[in-house]
Write a protein that holds these residues in place. Structure first.
Motif, PDB file in Angstrom:
ATOM      1  N   GLU A 174       0.839  -1.196   0.000  1.00  0.00           N
ATOM      2  CA  GLU A 174       0.000   0.000   0.000  1.00  0.00           C
ATOM      3  C   GLU A 174       0.875   1.247   0.000  1.00  0.00           C
ATOM      4  OE1 GLU A 174      -2.612  -0.184   3.316  1.00  0.00           O
ATOM      5  OE2 GLU A 174      -3.774  -1.879   2.528  1.00  0.00           O
ATOM      6  N   CYS A 178       4.386   1.224  -5.034  1.00  0.00           N
ATOM      7  CA  CYS A 178       3.964  -0.178  -5.061  1.00  0.00           C
ATOM      8  C   CYS A 178       3.745  -0.637  -6.503  1.00  0.00           C
ATOM      9  CB  CYS A 178       2.676  -0.354  -4.252  1.00  0.00           C
ATOM     10  SG  CYS A 178       2.858  -0.082  -2.482  1.00  0.00           S
ATOM     11  N   ASP A 185       6.392  -2.057   1.479  1.00  0.00           N
ATOM     12  CA  ASP A 185       5.897  -0.767   1.956  1.00  0.00           C
ATOM     13  C   ASP A 185       6.324  -0.513   3.394  1.00  0.00           C
ATOM     14  OD1 ASP A 185       4.327  -2.779   2.984  1.00  0.00           O
ATOM     15  OD2 ASP A 185       2.431  -2.017   2.213  1.00  0.00           O
ATOM     16  N   SER A 220       2.214  -6.642   6.686  1.00  0.00           N
ATOM     17  CA  SER A 220       1.815  -5.284   6.338  1.00  0.00           C
ATOM     18  C   SER A 220       2.950  -4.321   6.648  1.00  0.00           C
ATOM     19  CB  SER A 220       0.582  -4.892   7.133  1.00  0.00           C
ATOM     20  OG  SER A 220       0.909  -4.813   8.524  1.00  0.00           O
TER      21      SER A 220
END
Length: 409
Positions: A174, A178, A185, A220
């Motif tokens: 994100e 990207c 990220d 993430s």
């Protein structure tokens, strides 16, 4: 429009029966309390699938283990029912694991444009490079937060992005930079990848600069990584026939699902390397590193001490540089601390041995037999400090530390 926090009752009310379509099922499952069921046979798989409150996901490990894993959302009664079955091995939460390094760096910016990281020098990987050993032809999967596809130190090492399956994302990248879902990220995966295989003509050099890198993005930008995604990534690497998997992540909680994934990959001939953890206490090695299938890596300092933050325990196999390590990050280079930084030194060493013709079953023994005793306890250093040159039967008398903790801007 923001996404509301759905309760289980809200989901079931909206969906009616819980038997949802595949795409929506995955989205809904992410909003609910997830569990992983280890099923021994098709009847157990069917039972776990039937009582899941949403469409389940399956991870088939039967190629090398007795298990199929079913990921679903279950009530207390449902979990108790499954645990009464003889054909169900376990029901565990689908926990979120963490990356084993801090979120920010502390780079020293007065270094030249190109540096030899102290860790690469201290484990004598530079000696191996001088002998022509580069890890060429070995495939390394980085199960992490992705890899920066456009980093000049890593472009040559990255497997062709146009080939399906060379890289995968279970958590999409994100942000602005990207170009691929598996891009990084959060910088962590790129830093790990750089220590494994940064090119010799880049800003930094890795332990195995001609190994091939595969990004398997399960974390993430904030560093959270689901157990089921990690399991799926390990299986993917094994099914692709890749050689080494680096896992610079973990949890204090045991996970039979990760153990089963490790068994699957080891039976397929994959060398698994995992960070021991950053808890700095006795008997604190995290999972999956604590399982026998994984090489558990502790962290050392430039002064040849075991880092204060490094987890201790009888499961530690070997130590490698992990404090003040310079490597690639998105947009440049940075210095990070953690057993996350130590593990890729060992991953690169494993790649070097495999490229030299050492069998996957012999890699662990060779690395441990040639490690340098630092005088610390076995629970802190394992067999000792990684020595790439000695493992390859080269002269390992060079104990240099390169350009120290310097890092190019």
């Amino acid at each position: 429009m923001s996404n509301p926090e759905w309760s289980r009752r809200d989901v079931l009310k909206t969906l009616g029966t819980g038997a949802v379509g595949v795409g929506l099922g995955a989205a809904v499952l992410d909003r609910m309390e997830r569990y992983i069921v280890g099923a021994h046979d098709p009847d157990a798989v069917a039972a776990a699938s039937t009582i899941s409150d949403v469409h389940e996901e399956r991870i088939d490990l039967t190629g090398h283990t007795p298990l199929t894993l079913v990921v679903g959302a279950y009530s207390d009664a449902g979990r108790r029912s499954l645990l009464t079955r003889n054909d169900v091995a376990f029901v565990q939460p689908d926990r979120t694991l963490s990356l084993f390094s801090p979120a920010g760096g502390r780079a020293v910016r007065d270094a030249p444009d190109q540096v030899l990281p102290w860790g690469v020098d201290r484990v004598d990987a530079d000696v191996a490079h001088d002998e022509g050993a580069t890890g060429a032809g070995v495939d390394v999967a980085v199960v992490d937060g992705g890899i920066a596809a456009d980093h000049p130190d890593l472009r040559a090492a990255l497997a062709d992005p146009s080939v399906e399956g060379n890289h995968r994302a279970w958590v999409d990248c994100e942000g602005e930079n990207c170009p691929y879902p598996w891009a990084d990220d959060g910088d962590h995966g790129t830093h790990v990848a750089g220590t494994v295989a940064a090119a010799e003509d880049g800003g930094v050099v890795g332990v195995a600069p001609e190994a091939t890198l595969h990004a398997l993005k399960v974390c993430s930008a904030g560093g959270g990584c689901r157990t089921s995604d990690i399991v799926a990534a390990i299986r993917h690497a094994a099914d692709q026939g890749w050689d080494v998997v680096n896992l610079s992540l973990g949890s204090p909680a045991a996970s039979p699902a990760l153990e089963a994934a490790g068994q699957y990959a080891r039976a397929a001939g994959v060398v698994l390397v995992a960070a021991a953890g950053n808890r700095g206490q006795p008997d604190s090695v995290g999972y999956p590193a604590a399982y026998d299938e994984f090489l558990a890596v502790a962290a050392t300092t430039i002064d040849d001490e075991v880092a204060a933050f490094s987890s201790r325990g009888p499961e530690v196999d070997v130590a490698a540089p992990g404090e003040g390590v310079c490597s690639a990050v998105g947009g440049g280079h940075d210095v990070l601390d953690g057993t996350s930084m130590a593990a890729p030194h060992v991953t690169g060493a494993a790649a070097q041995l495999l490229a030299a013709g050492v069998s996957p079953d012999e890699v662990r023994d060779r690395l441990l037999a040639t490690a340098e005793d630092l005088g610390a306890s076995d629970t802190a250093q394992g067999a000792g400090l990684l020595d790439v040159a000695a493992a390859l039967d080269y002269d390992s008398g060079d104990d240099g530390t390169g350009d120290g903790t310097g890092c190019p801007a």
